[in-house]
Motif scaffolding. Structure first.
Motif, short mmCIF file in Angstrom:
data_model
loop_
_atom_site.label_atom_id
_atom_site.label_comp_id
_atom_site.label_asym_id
_atom_site.label_seq_id
_atom_site.Cartn_x
_atom_site.Cartn_y
_atom_site.Cartn_z
N GLY A 397 0.77 -1.24 0.00
CA GLY A 397 0.00 0.00 0.00
C GLY A 397 0.79 1.28 0.00
O GLY A 397 0.21 2.37 0.03
N VAL A 398 2.11 1.21 -0.04
CA VAL A 398 2.95 2.42 -0.06
C VAL A 398 3.98 2.27 -1.18
O VAL A 398 4.31 1.15 -1.59
N PRO A 399 4.51 3.40 -1.68
CA PRO A 399 5.52 3.31 -2.73
C PRO A 399 6.71 2.46 -2.28
O PRO A 399 7.23 2.63 -1.16
N ALA A 400 7.14 1.55 -3.13
CA ALA A 400 8.25 0.67 -2.79
C ALA A 400 9.56 1.46 -2.80
O ALA A 400 9.68 2.50 -3.46
N ALA A 401 10.52 0.95 -2.06
CA ALA A 401 11.85 1.55 -2.06
C ALA A 401 12.49 1.40 -3.44
O ALA A 401 12.04 0.60 -4.26
N ALA A 402 13.51 2.18 -3.68
CA ALA A 402 14.20 2.12 -4.97
C ALA A 402 14.68 0.71 -5.25
O ALA A 402 15.21 0.02 -4.36
N GLU A 403 14.47 0.26 -6.48
CA GLU A 403 14.88 -1.06 -6.93
C GLU A 403 14.34 -2.18 -6.04
O GLU A 403 15.01 -3.15 -5.71
N GLN A 404 13.08 -2.01 -5.63
CA GLN A 404 12.37 -3.02 -4.87
C GLN A 404 11.16 -3.46 -5.67
O GLN A 404 10.50 -2.66 -6.34
N VAL A 405 10.83 -4.74 -5.61
CA VAL A 405 9.70 -5.29 -6.36
C VAL A 405 8.39 -4.88 -5.71
O VAL A 405 8.26 -4.85 -4.48
N GLY A 406 7.40 -4.57 -6.53
CA GLY A 406 6.06 -4.26 -6.04
C GLY A 406 5.06 -4.36 -7.17
O GLY A 406 5.40 -4.73 -8.30
N GLU A 407 3.80 -4.04 -6.85
CA GLU A 407 2.77 -4.05 -7.88
C GLU A 407 2.86 -2.76 -8.70
O GLU A 407 3.10 -1.68 -8.17
N ILE A 408 2.63 -2.87 -9.99
CA ILE A 408 2.66 -1.71 -10.88
C ILE A 408 1.30 -1.02 -10.82
O ILE A 408 0.28 -1.63 -11.12
N TRP A 409 1.30 0.26 -10.42
CA TRP A 409 0.09 1.08 -10.38
C TRP A 409 0.21 2.16 -11.45
O TRP A 409 1.30 2.72 -11.66
N VAL A 410 -0.90 2.50 -12.10
CA VAL A 410 -0.88 3.45 -13.21
C VAL A 410 -2.03 4.45 -13.07
O VAL A 410 -3.16 4.07 -12.75
N ALA A 411 -1.73 5.72 -13.31
CA ALA A 411 -2.75 6.77 -13.39
C ALA A 411 -2.43 7.65 -14.59
O ALA A 411 -1.28 7.75 -15.00
N GLY A 412 -3.45 8.29 -15.14
CA GLY A 412 -3.20 9.19 -16.26
C GLY A 412 -4.33 9.25 -17.25
O GLY A 412 -5.39 8.61 -17.08
N ASP A 413 -4.10 9.98 -18.32
CA ASP A 413 -5.16 10.30 -19.29
C ASP A 413 -5.74 9.09 -19.99
O ASP A 413 -6.90 9.11 -20.40
N SER A 414 -4.95 8.04 -20.19
CA SER A 414 -5.45 6.90 -20.95
C SER A 414 -5.97 5.77 -20.06
O SER A 414 -6.35 4.72 -20.58
N VAL A 415 -6.00 5.97 -18.76
CA VAL A 415 -6.50 4.93 -17.86
C VAL A 415 -8.03 5.00 -17.80
O VAL A 415 -8.62 6.07 -17.60
N SER A 416 -8.66 3.87 -18.00
CA SER A 416 -10.13 3.76 -18.00
C SER A 416 -10.71 4.18 -16.65
O SER A 416 -10.04 4.14 -15.61
N GLY A 417 -11.98 4.54 -16.69
CA GLY A 417 -12.69 4.83 -15.45
C GLY A 417 -13.20 3.60 -14.74
O GLY A 417 -13.65 3.67 -13.60
N GLY A 418 -13.16 2.45 -15.41
CA GLY A 418 -13.58 1.22 -14.75
C GLY A 418 -14.22 0.23 -15.70
O GLY A 418 -14.17 0.38 -16.93
N TYR A 419 -14.83 -0.80 -15.13
CA TYR A 419 -15.48 -1.86 -15.89
C TYR A 419 -16.96 -1.56 -16.10
O TYR A 419 -17.60 -0.92 -15.27
N TRP A 420 -17.49 -2.05 -17.19
CA TRP A 420 -18.88 -1.81 -17.55
C TRP A 420 -19.81 -2.47 -16.53
O TRP A 420 -19.81 -3.70 -16.36
N ARG A 421 -20.58 -1.65 -15.84
CA ARG A 421 -21.62 -2.11 -14.91
C ARG A 421 -21.09 -3.08 -13.85
O ARG A 421 -21.80 -3.99 -13.43
#
Length: 587
Positions: A397-421
């Motif tokens: 749940g927090v940003p990983a330390a430098a060169e540490q493995v974690g889940e990739i999270w993405v935000a920005g203009d091309s990220v969908s608002g979600g799944y249909w219904r």
């Protein structure tokens, strides 16, 4: 992760996909927009921008008589001009396109019908845009009360009836159904703004601005209902170039046809998953290679599945004589929830290889350089992040330390608002928040990775992670080991997963074509087949030596036996159901 700071440029006045086509039809009406080839590479049809615009208006006018703005329109069409017409007609009419597989596109009808049925129930389309063959078959009737329209039969001249429905940039452009490699397919809602933002970023990635639009060509055999295939279509037209479309089966049956099309049409961009490059290396003859001129191929994106460094070097070596440059191969990473593109190599230096200490990676999730005499793992970088995306590596749940493995999270203009219904699934996947950006929601990709030297490295799916004695094992690594353990095993046709309750593994693998496996081969008598027990023993030895794991169960299948998604990815969860007997495809 610090993004690539090359600016993403928008086209003045273009806010929707409909605006995009109308813009280019006005600027370059007589230039080719779409070329359709058959499975032998012969040209079927070509549409200029003006011709495409006219056909789109005709079809949109008919759609406006059949459905209302915001209704869903199912696109059940093969790769070709009719799909392009149908896709943009939805944008012109204010409908939400739903690209869907046709039963004869890649897989058998029975296999695809289940997916189609799920899409119909979820999307609830008002109309299906299809071929005469499907419209007259029981297939469309089985999909419920959906109005069929044969795109090729739409009368000319209806364009005068078309009225601009006033589509907004934030309106849904289409539903991109996920491949279903880890769960049931879900419809990703992608707005016109999402799609155009991603296309603009891809334009930077492939350096399209350095190529005159009249010379910019994208050649694609990828299934056009899949995110990577659809992105090649949109990317070509966003740059004002042309898209050259081949049937997906052309690659599988005649890999030469793909590269020949790149050669003949001077494809600037042509992208594919790793297996396609391997297939070309294995299947093309020296005579066929001599007929190719690949000097115009500037960008060969490699994504949609794990990128192998050995594939990059083998393909470059095999086709250097045809003019393929070492600078052309570009690893990339993306997913449907962000339209497609999240990271990619913008220059040859980005396609770097990390040689890491396997124990530090498995036991502590630490990115440490390999040590002499210790197990190592080599991972290909998937490039840099475009300027309009924010990518974070998150652990607990927090940003990983430098060169540490974690889940990739993405935000920005091309990220969908979600799944249909699907509000619950949307919140679970698109509701990530970090303390340093409380007003930003992030897409939790479900993929593990790390950042090194401003490059994104992708390790695999979080859901697929195999944990034994506190050590993390990535199934792609084990599957690669299995594929190399015995020549009877096919490359890219292995599934590995936990099996049993005591830290053991199960493996299901297809055999290579023209290999006969026999459980009763008498080795002393020189039997004609490959002994089943020999292959199993080789798999167990290789996995034990390289990963210190015991394979409890190995099942060998005939070619085509592994469950796959419509985009060709192996479904590990369904593969596990084949243990221990393998079902009807087992040897």
């Amino acid at each position: 992760m610090t993004p690539d700071r090359h600016p993403v440029q928008v086209i003045e006045g273009v806010r929707t996909l409909g605006d995009l086509l109308r813009h280019h039809a006005g600027v370059r009406p007589d230039r080719p927009a779409c070329v359709e080839l058959d499975s032998h590479g012969e040209e079927v049809t070509t549409l200029t921008y003006a011709e495409l615009d006219r056909r789109v208006r005709d079809t949109a006018a008919l759609l406006q008589q059949t459905a209302s703005p915001g209704d869903r329109a199912m696109l059940m069409l093969p790769n070709g001009a009719d799909f392009v017409v149908a896709f943009f007609a939805c944008a012109y009419a204010g409908l939400v396109a739903v690209p869907s597989p046709a039963p004869d596109a890649i897989h058998s009808g029975k296999r695809t019908l289940g997916r189609l049925d799920g899409i119909v129930k979820d999307a609830d389309p008002a109309v299906v845009l299809t071929t005469a063959q499907h419209a007259e078959s029981s297939l469309v009737a089985d999909l419920g009360s959906v109005e069929p329209i044969v795109v090729a039969d739409v009368p000319a001249g209806l364009a005068v009836l078309w009225r601009d429905p006033g589509v907004r940039s934030q309106d849904p452009a289409f539903l991109q159904y996920t491949s279903g490699s880890t769960s049931a397919p879900k419809g990703v809602v992608l707005s016109h703004a999402n799609v155009l933002a991603n296309a603009a970023a891809i334009e930077v990635l492939v350096d399209a601005r350095s190529c005159p639009p009249d010379e910019f060509s994208v050649v694609s055999w990828l299934p056009i209902f899949h995110d990577m295939g659809l992105a090649q279509l949109i990317g070509a037209l966003h740059a004002g170039g042309r898209v050259v479309l081949l049937p997906p089966m052309a690659l599988l049956m005649r890999p030469f046809v793909w590269l020949d099309a790149v050669s003949r049409y001077r494809g600037w961009v042509s992208s594919a998953p790793n297996f396609a490059y391997e297939l070309c290396v294995a299947k093309l003859t020296e005579e066929q290679k001599a007929r190719l001129d690949l000097r115009g191929w500037r960008i060969a994106l490699n994504g949609a599945e794990p990128v192998r460094h050995s594939t990059l070097t083998r393909f470059m070596d095999a086709f250097a004589g045809a003019g393929f440059s070492a600078d052309t191969m570009r690893p990339c990473y993306g997913l449907a929830e962000a339209v497609v593109y999240v990271s990619g190599a913008r220059n040859p230096d980005d396609a770097r290889l990390a040689d890491l200490d396997a124990e530090a990676l498995a036991e502590r999730g630490e990115v440490v350089a390999a040590r002499p005499g210790h197990p190592s793992r080599q991972i290909v970088a998937c490039g840099r992040i475009p300027a309009n995306l924010d990518v974070r590596i998150v652990a607990a749940g927090v940003p990983a330390a430098a060169e540490q493995v974690g889940e990739i999270w993405v935000a920005g203009d091309s990220v969908s608002g979600g799944y249909w219904r699907q509000p619950e699934a949307t919140e679970a996947r698109f509701g990530g928040r970090l303390a340093d950006r409380p007003d930003t929601t992030y897409l939790r990709t479900g993929d593990l990775g790390f950042v090194r030297d401003a490059q994104l490295f992708v390790l695999g799916r979080l859901d697929d992670l195999i944990i034994v004695d506190g050590r993390n094992h990535y199934p792609t690594d084990i599957e690669r080991t299995v594929a190399a353990a015995h020549p009877a095993i096919a490359a890219d046709a292995v599934a590995a997963f936990p099996f049993g309750d005591d830290g053991q593994l199960g493996v299901v693998a297809e055999t290579a074509r023209q290999v006969r496996v026999d459980r009763s081969v008498d080795r002393s008598a020189g039997g004609a087949g490959v002994a089943y027990d020999d292959v199993v023993a080789a798999v167990r030895r290789a996995v034990a030596d390289e990963h210190q794991l015991h394979v409890a169960s190995v099942t060998l299948l005939r070619p085509g036996g592994l469950p796959r998604t419509t985009s060709g990815k192996v479904q590990r969860k369904r593969s596990r159901d084949l243990l221990p007997d393998g079902g009807p495809k087992a040897w």
